[in-house]
Design a protein around this motif. Structure first.
Motif, mmCIF file in Angstrom:
data_model
loop_
_atom_site.group_PDB
_atom_site.id
_atom_site.type_symbol
_atom_site.label_atom_id
_atom_site.label_comp_id
_atom_site.label_asym_id
_atom_site.label_seq_id
_atom_site.Cartn_x
_atom_site.Cartn_y
_atom_site.Cartn_z
ATOM 1 N N ARG A 84 0.817 -1.218 0.000
ATOM 2 C CA ARG A 84 0.000 0.000 0.000
ATOM 3 C C ARG A 84 0.847 1.264 0.000
ATOM 4 N N GLU A 257 -6.909 10.326 2.166
ATOM 5 C CA GLU A 257 -7.087 8.983 1.615
ATOM 6 C C GLU A 257 -8.497 8.462 1.840
ATOM 7 N N PRO A 263 -6.287 4.143 -2.114
ATOM 8 C CA PRO A 263 -5.883 2.913 -1.412
ATOM 9 C C PRO A 263 -4.456 2.952 -0.863
ATOM 10 N N LYS A 267 -5.286 4.674 4.850
ATOM 11 C CA LYS A 267 -6.590 4.027 4.867
ATOM 12 C C LYS A 267 -6.465 2.641 5.501
ATOM 13 N N ASP B 42 -14.660 -2.952 3.961
ATOM 14 C CA ASP B 42 -13.449 -3.485 3.379
ATOM 15 C C ASP B 42 -13.520 -4.999 3.212
ATOM 16 N N GLY B 202 -8.033 -3.097 -0.183
ATOM 17 C CA GLY B 202 -8.460 -1.756 0.236
ATOM 18 C C GLY B 202 -9.009 -0.908 -0.882
ATOM 19 N N ASP B 203 -9.072 -1.426 -2.090
ATOM 20 C CA ASP B 203 -9.462 -0.592 -3.215
ATOM 21 C C ASP B 203 -10.618 -1.170 -4.017
#
Lengths: 317, 533
Positions: A84, A257, A263, A267, B42, B202-203
């Motif tokens: 990340r 974020e 991402p 976060k 999430d 997370g995306d």
């Protein structure tokens, strides 16, 4: 040596702190599970052991570079943070670039012409940059540029490409760049205001110094006086601040974020705190501490380049 | 460390521009090829057995099949199993559909089902295993590739419900595969309506339609789930057109969504009941004091008249209308109307402040007492506001109430240790029937029997316990239904817990997309369809 002590104390504090908040199993486990399932899950994560024992296990792993596995992602915490990290770094660097590229010239301008209309406008603008909360500005940027005008995407990171075949970055494509503009601007605003004010104050101060007067008396061009004599002298505090602020930009990109669903690791931290995913929280903070240490080192090196009086091996001199 | 040469960058830009143009050209005629959904929580893993967590299951629903599926009203319908029946008290037989293919082309057989059930309790480091749904099984017999039998130690009527939670993975691919292999996609081979494409932690999660699916094929060929936890950001993503649909639009924006002709708001009653726990322990309750601020020796909440008074003091319709903006239905029991075990005779308690005062006086508290109400922050829709509204309503009958809220982590930790006197929680009956809340919330806490695991108020009634235990072993549906209804009735007469309402789950979509809402709160791509305008 000092840094090792800092890292150690940090890990201990975070470990105890997260332990005090509560047992992650309470929120992680499906409520339908019965008591025995619960106990089994607690044991599976090693949470049934006393705190000191859990810490020793962590320490033993940490010494071999293993910061533990995320409870919820089942992957090594450090690896998770590193995947990340490029997103956050890209955002932070873009924000710092915006702040520096705009901040220093604007500050210089405001410092040279403090009573002009432009100078006053710049200063008034910097007050706004200081005082408006980041999340609100972020939402306003989204409202104006994504919802009303429809120019830029409202959230997320665009497609990424590998830089040097290694680091995934998004600024190499138009679409990626368009995703970057709003969050980077949002993150830059505060730093921009800070740099403007700092540069302006430094400029005004150094304009009154003898060496500037002397340089002018020598008949040097205005550009040379400002470019060399003024700018070089005000750079030292500015580099310090840029260095320190770069660390804080990375560490506190969290708000930006989450508003832009970027991402990054900020976060990740928030999500991990919500789930009491201790390995990730501890690893994150250790990474950030390390980052600060490295940045301070870089700033020290830059000093010596800017100011011939500062030497890295001062003891000898 | 050399800079990227310009031509490569240029080439990349052209490639992207071209793919965008091509994408547009391909999607234009059908206009129903791609769907982007913003989800609120999430996704932590693609491994469907690693972590029983709502957002993970929501993705697994697309990629993997189950023996039994749930329809939009949480009723069981055939999945990979075409039929199921009990052979005797302790044996269930499931007949499998023929020709169900995994995404790699291999056929799904009873071997894979047995493998999946055996894998559930063995996934390493699982923070929330699915083993609650497989532990009743003591033996698995594979009769032939399309027939599988489960043996249980005791009669187990909930086997089909349990099987509606277990995702079937491919034995060939998943043998020995760690959770990481699912996240990377290597082992994420299911037989569901969509194939796994990509998971970016997370995306986003990207999936693509499985054209070889055995059932009805979903309308959208490509689906992207974007993870956007921040409420205003999720809303902005919809408003700006970056996504086609979002789950859980913020309550503050409901009015705008309802009036804006560009969007559709869809909602449905959820299987989740919002309720309060009373401290049933015979002790000086930690957060109840007399009007003088001194602790009370006797816990007033152990008196059913006091509990009834509190229940009467609460204006549930007002909470549903004003706090929830109409997105809730007042409740007097544990499961909503369409779920198995709902008792039509149990109505939500009517608002009756005078009656409440009278009951308090009868119980020996004519002037009321002081109480601190605890609630979670940010876990359920408007949770903090509900707790505040309840505190104000209690003040009107003489119970001076303070409010304390905390995030779910520390909150549930304290609540489960009986540290509160009166606190709010929610419960989703994810098995789609009433035994789920009864056995966890109202049965007497008993570690060895696995009952009352979430009975945080420590309510205990032997008659209720008896009925629950009987129902859990009663294979006859009709008898079981009556037992569950009767157990609920007794527990509600005692106010073992105090239901407030069933919350609604909401989805907001662009006008050109429609969603068939679900009781189980899932946001499933295959329930979206394009709408001609």
């Amino acid at each position: 040596m000092q840094s090792v002590v800092v890292l150690f104390v940090m890990s201990l504090l975070v470990f105890v702190g997260v332990y005090a908040i509560g047992n992650p199993i309470d929120i992680l486990i499906n409520p339908q599970a019965d008591q025995i399932d619960r106990e089994r899950a607690i044991a599976a994560l090693g949470l049934d052991k006393p705190l000191w024992e859990q810490y020793l296990v962590f320490l033993k792993g940490a010494l071999t570079g293993d910061l533990g596995r995320s409870f919820v992602h089942a992957t090594p915490a450090l690896g998770l943070i590193l995947t990340r990290m490029p997103a956050t770094m890209e955002l932070a660097i873009a924000a710092m670039l915006i702040a520096v590229v705009l901040g220093i010239p604007l500050g210089l301008w405001a410092g040279l012409k403090p009573n002009g209309v432009a100078g006053r406008t710049i200063m008034a603008g910097s007050i706004l940059g200081f005082s408006l909360p980041t999340f609100w500005v972020g939402l306003m940027l989204i409202m104006v540029f994504s919802v009303m005008l429809g120019w830029l995407p409202s959230n997320g990171r665009g497609p990424t490409m590998l830089l040097f075949g290694l680091v995934p970055v998004s600024f190499l494509s138009w679409e990626g760049l368009s995703h970057l503009v709003l969050p980077a601007t949002n993150l830059a605003l505060f730093k921009l205001a800070l740099l403007i004010r700092l540069t302006r104050a430094g400029t005004r101060e150094s304009l009154l110094q003898d060496y500037v007067k002397f340089a002018r008396a020598k008949g040097l061009s205005n550009a040379r006086v400002i470019g060399v004599h003024v700018l070089r002298n005000i750079m030292i505090p500015i580099v310090t601040v840029i260095g320190l602020e770069f660390g804080s930009v990375i560490a506190f990109a969290i708000v930006t974020e989450s508003v832009f669903a970027w991402p990054g690791m900020g976060k990740l931290l928030i999500d991990s705190i919500n789930l009491l995913d201790r390995p990730v929280i501890v690893a994150y903070l250790l990474v950030i501490v390390t980052l600060f240490i490295v940045i301070n080192l870089v700033v020290d090196v830059l000093y010596s380049a800017l100011d011939p009086r500062v030497r890295l091996a001062e003891a000898k001199g | 460390m050399r800079p990227v040469p310009v031509p490569r960058r240029l080439a990349a830009a052209i490639a992207i521009a071209a793919s965008v143009a091509l994408g547009v050209a391909l999607t234009a005629p059908a206009s129903a090829q791609e769907l982007k959904i913003a989800v609120a929580a999430d996704v932590t893993s693609i491994d469907p057995h690693f972590f029983n967590l709502f957002p993970n299951n929501n993705i697994a629903e697309h990629i993997f099949d189950k023996l039994v599926q749930m329809d939009a009203d949480s009723r069981m319908i055939p999945g990979v199993a075409t039929s199921w029946k009990t052979l005797d008290d302790r044996t269930w037989e499931f007949k499998l559909r023929r020709g169900v293919k995994f995404h790699d082309g291999s056929e799904l057989t009873a071997e894979d089902v047995a493998f999946s059930i055996n894998r559930v309790p063995t996934v390493p480091n699982s923070p929330g295993p699915f083993s609650a749904y497989t532990k009743a099984i003591v033996g698995i017999d594979i009769v032939d590739p399309y027939t599988i039998r489960f043996r249980t130690a005791a009669p187990h009527p909930l086997m089909p419900n349990d099987m509606s939670t277990i995702y079937i993975v491919s034995k060939k691919v998943a043998t020995g595969a760690p959770t990481e292999d699912f996240n990377s996609g290597k082992a994420a081979v299911g037989s569901g309506r969509y194939k796994f494409v990509r998971y970016v932690n997370g995306d986003r999660v990207e999936i693509v339609r499985n054209d070889a699916y055995w059932g009805e094929k979903p309308p959208f060929a490509r689906v992207t789930f974007r993870i956007i936890k921040n409420e205003p950001a999720r809303m902005a993503a919809l408003l700006s057109g970056d996504v086609d649909a979002i789950e859980q639009p913020p309550t503050a924006d409901l009015a705008r969504l309802k009036s804006d002709p560009k969007f559709t708001l869809t909602s449905k009653i959820s299987h989740r009941v919002i309720y309060f726990n009373f401290d049933h322990l015979d002790r000086s309750s930690p957060f109840v004091t007399g009007k003088d601020g001194k602790p009370l020796e006797k816990n007033p909440l152990t008196d059913v008249r006091v509990r009834r008074a509190i229940s009467k003091a609460i204006n549930r319709p007002a909470i549903a209308e004003r706090v929830m903006e109409g997105q809730a239905i007042p409740s007097g029991q544990l499961v909503s109307e369409k779920l198995f075990g709902h008792n039509p005779a149990l109505k939500a308690e009517a608002y009756d402040p005078e009656g409440a005062k009278k009951l308090l006086a009868e119980a020996g508290y004519p002037n009321g007492f002081n109480l601190t109400i605890h609630g979670p922050a940010g876990r359920y829709v408007n949770d903090e506001k509900i707790v505040q509204a309840v505190a104000q309503m209690l003040a009107r009958v003489g119970i001076t109430a303070k409010v304390e809220t905390a995030p779910m982590g520390p909150y549930s930790g304290r609540a489960s240790k009986q540290e509160f006197s009166f606190h709010m929680v929610g419960w989703g009956a994810s098995t789609g029937e009433a035994s789920s809340p009864l056995r966890s919330l109202l049965a007497t806490f008993n570690r060895d029997k696995g009952l009352g695991a979430v009975n945080w108020g420590r309510y205990s009634n032997t008659r209720v316990d008896y009925l629950i235990e009987q129902a859990l072993q009663q294979v006859n549906d009709e008898n079981r239904m009556i037992m569950l209804q009767r157990a609920t009735e007794l527990a509600m007469a005692d106010l073992g817990i105090m239901p407030i309402h069933f919350q609604f789950t909401m989805w907001a979509t662009k006008k050109n997309v429609a969603y068939t809402p679900r009781t189980d709160e899932y946001t499933l791509a295959f329930q979206f369809r394009p709408v001609r305008q």
